[in-house]
Enzyme design. Structure first.
Site, mmCIF file in Angstrom:
data_model
loop_
_atom_site.group_PDB
_atom_site.id
_atom_site.type_symbol
_atom_site.label_atom_id
_atom_site.label_comp_id
_atom_site.label_asym_id
_atom_site.label_seq_id
_atom_site.Cartn_x
_atom_site.Cartn_y
_atom_site.Cartn_z
ATOM 1 N N GLU A 1 12.030 2.454 14.281
ATOM 2 C CA GLU A 1 11.099 3.441 13.727
ATOM 3 C C GLU A 1 9.784 3.330 14.475
ATOM 4 O OE1 GLU A 1 9.786 2.596 9.664
ATOM 5 O OE2 GLU A 1 10.098 0.463 10.014
ATOM 6 N N LEU B 1 11.202 1.160 7.107
ATOM 7 C CA LEU B 1 10.603 1.672 5.878
ATOM 8 C C LEU B 1 11.332 2.952 5.467
ATOM 9 C CD1 LEU B 1 8.171 1.089 3.969
ATOM 10 C CD2 LEU B 1 7.035 2.985 5.116
ATOM 11 N N HIS C 1 -0.553 -20.932 -0.507
ATOM 12 C CA HIS C 1 0.457 -19.947 -0.134
ATOM 13 C C HIS C 1 1.274 -19.464 -1.330
ATOM 14 C CE1 HIS C 1 -0.712 -21.304 3.783
ATOM 15 N NE2 HIS C 1 0.134 -20.494 4.386
ATOM 16 N N LYS D 1 6.570 -1.961 1.805
ATOM 17 C CA LYS D 1 5.390 -1.405 2.489
ATOM 18 C C LYS D 1 4.218 -2.371 2.311
ATOM 19 C CE LYS D 1 3.085 3.063 3.170
ATOM 20 N NZ LYS D 1 3.264 3.244 4.603
ATOM 21 N N ARG E 1 -7.206 -20.370 -2.360
ATOM 22 C CA ARG E 1 -6.194 -20.176 -1.327
ATOM 23 C C ARG E 1 -5.079 -21.216 -1.418
ATOM 24 N NH1 ARG E 1 -4.601 -21.270 3.756
ATOM 25 N NH2 ARG E 1 -3.903 -19.480 5.011
ATOM 26 N N TYR F 1 0.838 -1.196 0.000
ATOM 27 C CA TYR F 1 0.000 0.000 0.000
ATOM 28 C C TYR F 1 0.868 1.239 0.000
ATOM 29 C CZ TYR F 1 0.940 0.702 5.009
ATOM 30 O OH TYR F 1 1.550 0.935 6.216
#
Ligand code: PLP
Length: 287
Positions: free
Chosen positions: A182, A207, A102, A149, A100, A33
């Site tokens: 962070e 990040l 993995h 991210k 589904r 995202y």
């Protein structure tokens, strides 16, 4: 028209917006995202966020769902349809919908794309910055690829909840050496006892904050002393100032760490100045 969201090619009422139950973002956190701050209906630090989006997707071998130009048009349309002046716009790209399993689906499926936008009360954000916020420290327990991210945010969720229950706004992850890595959704900074600005280097497992990168450029112009070097919790407690940066927090003074005051216990001059500098630069360069 009320709030709307973009979901896989369509604008829909926010209340009706949904992804498939076999979306891999939903089932496996297999997605990434980005969040842009929005000023005057325009996206702040747009190129930096797009560059990181491409990098995150590349690291996970998820294709860009459309070109950067097309994404930018849809993001701006999301802002327009929601009548956002100041706020945030959110983009999530997942690997797609598949039974589904993995491992990656074969053949590959088209990535899913979701966008939402919300308004932020800038006056309230300024009032919060003027008072400063508290942070709590929590043990670093995230995976080794915090540079990506991803939507796999459970440690961040738990850390933020710990902060909230302690009356703080952010949690700082602390590694085995006692060094702050962070925040749960921000980068961490101090102005140390010698008056040097410090934040952790991005070779560490953190990040690569876009707000952080823009601020580094601005700091270079001001001539303020600066070092990309980690700091301990103790150093942060003893520092003159502390603050966090991110698309949500912008530049936000930290006045308490685990209930002990930082410096005088009020926002310091450097953090205040950097907040002003960042916001005016973000406004000036927003697209
Ligand atoms: N670190 C983490 C873990 C984050 O989630 C974020 C933003 O959400 C940041 C740092 C700040 O990054 P940016 O300045 O690009 O918003």
């Amino acid at each position: 028209m009320g709030r709307v969201a973009y979901v896989n090619g369509r604008f829909v009422r926010h209340a009706d917006a949904a992804v498939h139950i076999e979306d891999r973002g939903f089932q496996l956190a297999d997605g990434v995202y980005e969040v842009w701050a929005v000023f005057g209906g325009r996206m702040a630090d747009a190129p930096g966020h797009f560059a990181r989006l491409k990098r995150s997707l590349g690291e996970l071998r998820i294709p860009m769902p459309m070109t950067e130009a097309a994404l930018s048009i849809v993001l701006r349309e999301t802002l327009r349809r929601n009548r956002i002046v100041d706020g945030m716009v959110y983009l999530q790209v997942n690997r797609g919908v598949a039974p589904r399993d993995h491992a990656f689906p074969t053949p590959a499926v088209p990535p899913s794309v979701v966008m939402t936008a919300k308004s932020v009360d800038l006056a309230a954000s300024e009032a919060r910055a003027a008072k400063g916020v508290g942070v709590v420290t929590v043990a670093e327990n995230r995976w080794g690829r915090c540079d990506i991210k991803t939507v796999g945010l459970l440690p961040n969720v738990l850390a933020k909840q710990t902060a909230r229950e302690a009356g703080a706004v952010e949690a700082w992850f602390v590694d085995d050496l006692g060094l702050v890595t962070e925040g749960a959704s921000s980068n961490a900074w101090i102005v140390d006892r010698e008056g040097r600005l410090r934040t952790r280097d991005t070779q560490a497992n953190i990040l690569r904050g876009v707000t952080r990168a823009t601020l580094l450029g601005l700091i270079a112009e001001t001539g303020l002393a600066f070092e990309e070097r980690p700091f301990t919790v103790e150093e942060a407690r003893q520092s003159r100032e502390a603050f966090i940066t991110g698309a949500g927090s912008l530049v936000l003074p930290v006045v308490r760490i685990d209930s002990a005051p930082v410096g005088d216990g009020v926002p310091g001059p450097v953090a205040k100045r950097l907040r002003e500098l960042y916001i005016s630069e973000a406004r000036r360069t927003a697209v």
